[in-house]
Write an enzyme that holds these catalytic residues in place. Structure first.
Site, PDB file in Angstrom:
ATOM      1  N   GLY A  35     -14.233  -1.505  85.615  1.00  0.00           N
ATOM      2  CA  GLY A  35     -14.836  -0.170  85.558  1.00  0.00           C
ATOM      3  C   GLY A  35     -15.894   0.047  86.637  1.00  0.00           C
ATOM      4  O   GLY A  35     -16.254  -0.876  87.375  1.00  0.00           O
ATOM      5  N   GLN A  36     -16.379   1.274  86.704  1.00  0.00           N
ATOM      6  CA  GLN A  36     -17.391   1.647  87.716  1.00  0.00           C
ATOM      7  C   GLN A  36     -18.656   0.800  87.581  1.00  0.00           C
ATOM      8  O   GLN A  36     -19.150   0.245  88.566  1.00  0.00           O
ATOM      9  CB  GLN A  36     -17.826   3.100  87.518  1.00  0.00           C
ATOM     10  CG  GLN A  36     -16.755   4.144  87.618  1.00  0.00           C
ATOM     11  CD  GLN A  36     -17.401   5.533  87.703  1.00  0.00           C
ATOM     12  OE1 GLN A  36     -17.837   5.954  88.766  1.00  0.00           O
ATOM     13  NE2 GLN A  36     -17.473   6.229  86.584  1.00  0.00           N
ATOM     14  N   ASP A  61     -10.128  -8.121  75.245  1.00  0.00           N
ATOM     15  CA  ASP A  61      -9.983  -6.801  74.625  1.00  0.00           C
ATOM     16  C   ASP A  61     -11.054  -6.716  73.538  1.00  0.00           C
ATOM     17  O   ASP A  61     -10.951  -7.398  72.511  1.00  0.00           O
ATOM     18  CB  ASP A  61      -8.563  -6.682  74.046  1.00  0.00           C
ATOM     19  CG  ASP A  61      -8.377  -5.406  73.241  1.00  0.00           C
ATOM     20  OD1 ASP A  61      -9.350  -4.640  73.082  1.00  0.00           O
ATOM     21  OD2 ASP A  61      -7.255  -5.194  72.752  1.00  0.00           O
ATOM     22  N   ALA A  77     -15.410   0.513  77.916  1.00  0.00           N
ATOM     23  CA  ALA A  77     -15.366   1.690  77.051  1.00  0.00           C
ATOM     24  C   ALA A  77     -14.066   2.441  77.279  1.00  0.00           C
ATOM     25  O   ALA A  77     -13.411   2.283  78.313  1.00  0.00           O
ATOM     26  CB  ALA A  77     -16.550   2.617  77.333  1.00  0.00           C
ATOM     27  N   TYR A  78     -13.715   3.253  76.297  1.00  0.00           N
ATOM     28  CA  TYR A  78     -12.644   4.233  76.441  1.00  0.00           C
ATOM     29  C   TYR A  78     -13.343   5.485  76.954  1.00  0.00           C
ATOM     30  O   TYR A  78     -14.075   6.136  76.203  1.00  0.00           O
ATOM     31  CB  TYR A  78     -11.990   4.469  75.089  1.00  0.00           C
ATOM     32  CG  TYR A  78     -10.818   5.425  75.095  1.00  0.00           C
ATOM     33  CD1 TYR A  78      -9.529   4.960  74.840  1.00  0.00           C
ATOM     34  CD2 TYR A  78     -10.988   6.788  75.327  1.00  0.00           C
ATOM     35  CE1 TYR A  78      -8.446   5.839  74.818  1.00  0.00           C
ATOM     36  CE2 TYR A  78      -9.915   7.660  75.320  1.00  0.00           C
ATOM     37  CZ  TYR A  78      -8.655   7.182  75.061  1.00  0.00           C
ATOM     38  OH  TYR A  78      -7.582   8.050  75.044  1.00  0.00           O
ATOM     39  N   THR A  79     -13.160   5.828  78.240  1.00  0.00           N
ATOM     40  CA  THR A  79     -13.952   6.902  78.850  1.00  0.00           C
ATOM     41  C   THR A  79     -13.148   8.167  79.171  1.00  0.00           C
ATOM     42  O   THR A  79     -13.688   9.082  79.801  1.00  0.00           O
ATOM     43  CB  THR A  79     -14.627   6.402  80.150  1.00  0.00           C
ATOM     44  OG1 THR A  79     -13.610   5.903  81.018  1.00  0.00           O
ATOM     45  CG2 THR A  79     -15.647   5.315  79.877  1.00  0.00           C
ATOM     46  N   ASP A 120     -24.658  10.332  76.991  1.00  0.00           N
ATOM     47  CA  ASP A 120     -25.284  11.615  76.660  1.00  0.00           C
ATOM     48  C   ASP A 120     -24.404  12.443  75.722  1.00  0.00           C
ATOM     49  O   ASP A 120     -24.882  13.388  75.102  1.00  0.00           O
ATOM     50  CB  ASP A 120     -25.564  12.412  77.947  1.00  0.00           C
ATOM     51  CG  ASP A 120     -24.321  12.638  78.797  1.00  0.00           C
ATOM     52  OD1 ASP A 120     -23.396  11.804  78.741  1.00  0.00           O
ATOM     53  OD2 ASP A 120     -24.263  13.655  79.521  1.00  0.00           O
ATOM     54  N   TYR A 179     -14.719  11.558  71.763  1.00  0.00           N
ATOM     55  CA  TYR A 179     -15.376  10.517  72.580  1.00  0.00           C
ATOM     56  C   TYR A 179     -16.828  10.342  72.135  1.00  0.00           C
ATOM     57  O   TYR A 179     -17.289   9.216  71.901  1.00  0.00           O
ATOM     58  CB  TYR A 179     -15.296  10.906  74.055  1.00  0.00           C
ATOM     59  CG  TYR A 179     -16.154  10.077  74.977  1.00  0.00           C
ATOM     60  CD1 TYR A 179     -15.801   8.775  75.330  1.00  0.00           C
ATOM     61  CD2 TYR A 179     -17.339  10.596  75.517  1.00  0.00           C
ATOM     62  CE1 TYR A 179     -16.603   8.020  76.184  1.00  0.00           C
ATOM     63  CE2 TYR A 179     -18.137   9.851  76.369  1.00  0.00           C
ATOM     64  CZ  TYR A 179     -17.771   8.566  76.696  1.00  0.00           C
ATOM     65  OH  TYR A 179     -18.566   7.823  77.539  1.00  0.00           O
ATOM     66  N   TRP A 208     -23.136  11.237  83.427  1.00  0.00           N
ATOM     67  CA  TRP A 208     -22.599  11.723  84.708  1.00  0.00           C
ATOM     68  C   TRP A 208     -22.528  10.596  85.758  1.00  0.00           C
ATOM     69  O   TRP A 208     -23.028  10.731  86.875  1.00  0.00           O
ATOM     70  CB  TRP A 208     -23.459  12.869  85.236  1.00  0.00           C
ATOM     71  CG  TRP A 208     -23.445  14.128  84.415  1.00  0.00           C
ATOM     72  CD1 TRP A 208     -23.261  14.254  83.072  1.00  0.00           C
ATOM     73  CD2 TRP A 208     -23.650  15.465  84.911  1.00  0.00           C
ATOM     74  NE1 TRP A 208     -23.335  15.578  82.704  1.00  0.00           N
ATOM     75  CE2 TRP A 208     -23.584  16.337  83.812  1.00  0.00           C
ATOM     76  CE3 TRP A 208     -23.905  16.009  86.162  1.00  0.00           C
ATOM     77  CZ2 TRP A 208     -23.740  17.718  83.925  1.00  0.00           C
ATOM     78  CZ3 TRP A 208     -24.072  17.386  86.280  1.00  0.00           C
ATOM     79  CH2 TRP A 208     -23.985  18.220  85.174  1.00  0.00           C
TER      80      TRP A 208
HETATM   81  N1  LIG Z   1     -18.438   7.618  83.515  1.00  0.00           N
HETATM   82  C1  LIG Z   1     -19.374   8.415  83.024  1.00  0.00           C
HETATM   83  O1  LIG Z   1     -19.600   9.536  83.502  1.00  0.00           O
HETATM   84  C2  LIG Z   1     -20.231   7.951  81.882  1.00  0.00           C
HETATM   85  C3  LIG Z   1     -21.177   8.841  81.360  1.00  0.00           C
HETATM   86  C4  LIG Z   1     -21.974   8.418  80.300  1.00  0.00           C
HETATM   87  C5  LIG Z   1     -21.829   7.144  79.792  1.00  0.00           C
HETATM   88  N2  LIG Z   1     -20.891   6.311  80.300  1.00  0.00           N
HETATM   89  C6  LIG Z   1     -20.750   4.986  79.709  1.00  0.00           C
HETATM   90  O2  LIG Z   1     -21.038   4.028  80.716  1.00  0.00           O
HETATM   91  C7  LIG Z   1     -20.277   2.846  80.477  1.00  0.00           C
HETATM   92  C8  LIG Z   1     -19.539   2.449  81.741  1.00  0.00           C
HETATM   93  O3  LIG Z   1     -18.690   3.510  82.111  1.00  0.00           O
HETATM   94  P1  LIG Z   1     -17.788   3.453  83.419  1.00  0.00           P
HETATM   95  O4  LIG Z   1     -17.883   4.801  84.058  1.00  0.00           O
HETATM   96  O5  LIG Z   1     -18.076   2.235  84.209  1.00  0.00           O
HETATM   97  O6  LIG Z   1     -16.354   3.352  82.724  1.00  0.00           O
HETATM   98  P2  LIG Z   1     -14.927   3.079  83.384  1.00  0.00           P
HETATM   99  O7  LIG Z   1     -15.023   3.105  84.869  1.00  0.00           O
HETATM  100  O8  LIG Z   1     -13.963   3.970  82.702  1.00  0.00           O
HETATM  101  O9  LIG Z   1     -14.634   1.586  82.956  1.00  0.00           O
HETATM  102  C9  LIG Z   1     -14.439   1.214  81.631  1.00  0.00           C
HETATM  103  C10 LIG Z   1     -13.740  -0.120  81.617  1.00  0.00           C
HETATM  104  O10 LIG Z   1     -13.566  -0.488  80.250  1.00  0.00           O
HETATM  105  C11 LIG Z   1     -12.351  -1.181  80.166  1.00  0.00           C
HETATM  106  N3  LIG Z   1     -11.786  -1.157  78.818  1.00  0.00           N
HETATM  107  C12 LIG Z   1     -11.140  -0.139  78.189  1.00  0.00           C
HETATM  108  N4  LIG Z   1     -10.735  -0.558  76.973  1.00  0.00           N
HETATM  109  C13 LIG Z   1     -11.125  -1.843  76.842  1.00  0.00           C
HETATM  110  C14 LIG Z   1     -10.994  -2.805  75.830  1.00  0.00           C
HETATM  111  N5  LIG Z   1     -10.372  -2.545  74.673  1.00  0.00           N
HETATM  112  N6  LIG Z   1     -11.520  -4.040  76.033  1.00  0.00           N
HETATM  113  C15 LIG Z   1     -12.148  -4.322  77.188  1.00  0.00           C
HETATM  114  N7  LIG Z   1     -12.292  -3.473  78.195  1.00  0.00           N
HETATM  115  C16 LIG Z   1     -11.804  -2.231  78.020  1.00  0.00           C
HETATM  116  C17 LIG Z   1     -11.425  -0.469  81.125  1.00  0.00           C
HETATM  117  O11 LIG Z   1     -10.439  -1.412  81.480  1.00  0.00           O
HETATM  118  P3  LIG Z   1      -9.018  -0.994  82.119  1.00  0.00           P
HETATM  119  O12 LIG Z   1      -9.371  -0.663  83.531  1.00  0.00           O
HETATM  120  O13 LIG Z   1      -8.207  -2.202  81.990  1.00  0.00           O
HETATM  121  O14 LIG Z   1      -8.563   0.166  81.291  1.00  0.00           O
HETATM  122  C18 LIG Z   1     -12.347  -0.097  82.259  1.00  0.00           C
HETATM  123  O15 LIG Z   1     -12.303  -1.033  83.296  1.00  0.00           O
HETATM  124  C19 LIG Z   1     -19.375   3.167  79.271  1.00  0.00           C
HETATM  125  O16 LIG Z   1     -19.991   2.689  78.111  1.00  0.00           O
HETATM  126  C20 LIG Z   1     -19.353   4.669  79.234  1.00  0.00           C
HETATM  127  O17 LIG Z   1     -19.109   5.160  77.926  1.00  0.00           O
HETATM  128  C21 LIG Z   1     -20.096   6.680  81.341  1.00  0.00           C
END
Ligand SMILES: NC(=O)c1ccc[n+]([C@@H]2O[C@H](COP(=O)([O-])OP(=O)(O)OC[C@H]3O[C@@H](n4cnc5c(N)ncnc54)[C@H](OP(=O)(O)O)[C@@H]3O)[C@@H](O)[C@H]2O)c1
Length: 284
Positions: free
Chosen positions: A10-11, A35, A59-61, A101, A124, A149
């Protein structure tokens, strides 16, 4: 110190991998390697690895997809953190859990404090709130960091989508009645590393400084993108209303987070989102 990071692809995890602090050994686990919705796998892996801390960046994003995929969203965002908290409690490991948020309904008009009332308006958001609640109940010593964001040079995010559309389209309409604070994943990664080492208990907020609508953010992406030679021409960017851009999931109209308590606790300062956007674009 040994720290396990979930959600390797993930990011946030990518930025964590770019910034491992001196004195820290880190193990990054992808969804294939761990997982987090699998309770037994979580217990077995953490018992084997015996880290000092876990940063849950998994996370499931897919916010819109979650509306019709409730079961999977809850399996990852609610059960996952629950399993991690249980295992961390049993093994004496600190947990840094990242939330969102989207636990708020967006009816406020001043920044949300960490103890503000939650009231998600999407599947979500509900699933992430359930994850927070499980962590708080099972492991009150955990650090929960809500952010918003998020973008980085890795993965899919608003900045990369805008750069692509701005290179391809004659004009763009971007929502101007949702307000938040864009947050560079690299700054969030720094805060997560600090939290894994200082281990403050409770719920905290983290975003970059300043506020913006998606429209403001898009205009800045175009201006800075042109300045840095990532875009050749400027296209008209028009403000539109949320109601004119319907999506399956509702989003909070206002979700600026008050990050002051985390700044004080960790001794860090926020950087304005525009500066962080410039820093990210520099990396592209
Ligand atoms: N992106 C946003 O704008 C945002 C905003 C607010 C909060 N957040 C929070 O910030 C955190 C990081 O977000 P991010 O943007 O880095 O998310 P992301 O890029 O979507 O990455 C999430 C990662 O979680 C993995 N994942 C999904 N299901 C899984 C499972 N069952 N077991 C283990 N890994 C799993 C995914 O793996 P795969 O690649 O294999 O699917 C993906 O690599 C999360 O908690 C998110 O809710 C994000």
């Amino acid at each position: 110190m040994h720290i396990v990071v979930t959600g390797k692809n993930g990011q946030l995890a990518h930025e964590l991998a770019q910034s491992i602090p001196a004195g820290v050994t880190a193990t990054f686990l992808s969804s294939q390697e761990l997982d987090i919705s699998n309770r037994e796998a979580v217990h077995t892996q953490l018992a084997q690895l015996q880290p000092d801390a876990v940063i849950n960046a998994a996370a499931y994003t897919a916010v819109d997809k979650a509306e019709n995929d409730r079961e999977q969203a809850f399996a990852v965002n609610a059960d996952g953190p629950k399993h991690l908290a249980e295992a961390c409690r049993a093994l004496g490991i600190h947990l840094v859990h990242v939330s969102t948020d989207f636990v708020f309904d967006g009816s406020a008009n001043t920044p949300y404090a960490p103890d503000a009332e939650t009231s998600p308006v999407s599947v979500y958001g509900h699933s992430k709130l359930a994850g927070e609640q499980a962590v708080t109940a099972l492991l009150p010593s955990a650090t929960i960091i809500r952010t918003a964001w998020v973008y980085s040079r890795h993965g899919n995010n608003f900045v990369k989508t805008m750069l692509r559309l701005m290179a391809d389209k004659p004009q763009l309409g971007v929502v101007s009645d949702q307000t938040g604070a864009p947050t560079w994943a690299a700054g969030l990664a720094n805060v997560c590393w600090l939290a894994a080492r200082k281990q403050p208990a409770g719920i905290y907020h983290w975003s970059d400084a300043g506020v913006a609508s998606w429209y403001d953010f898009a205009v800045a992406i175009q201006a800075l993108g042109r300045e840095q030679g990532l875009l050749q021409t400027a296209i008209p960017v028009n403000p539109i209303r949320t109601i004119d851009y319907p999506t399956p999931a509702r989003r909070p109209a206002y979700s600026v987070l008050d990050s002051r308590s985390l700044c004080q606790t960790l001794g860090v300062s926020q950087v304005h989102w525009r500066e962080q956007l410039r820093n990210m674009l520099n990396q592209l």
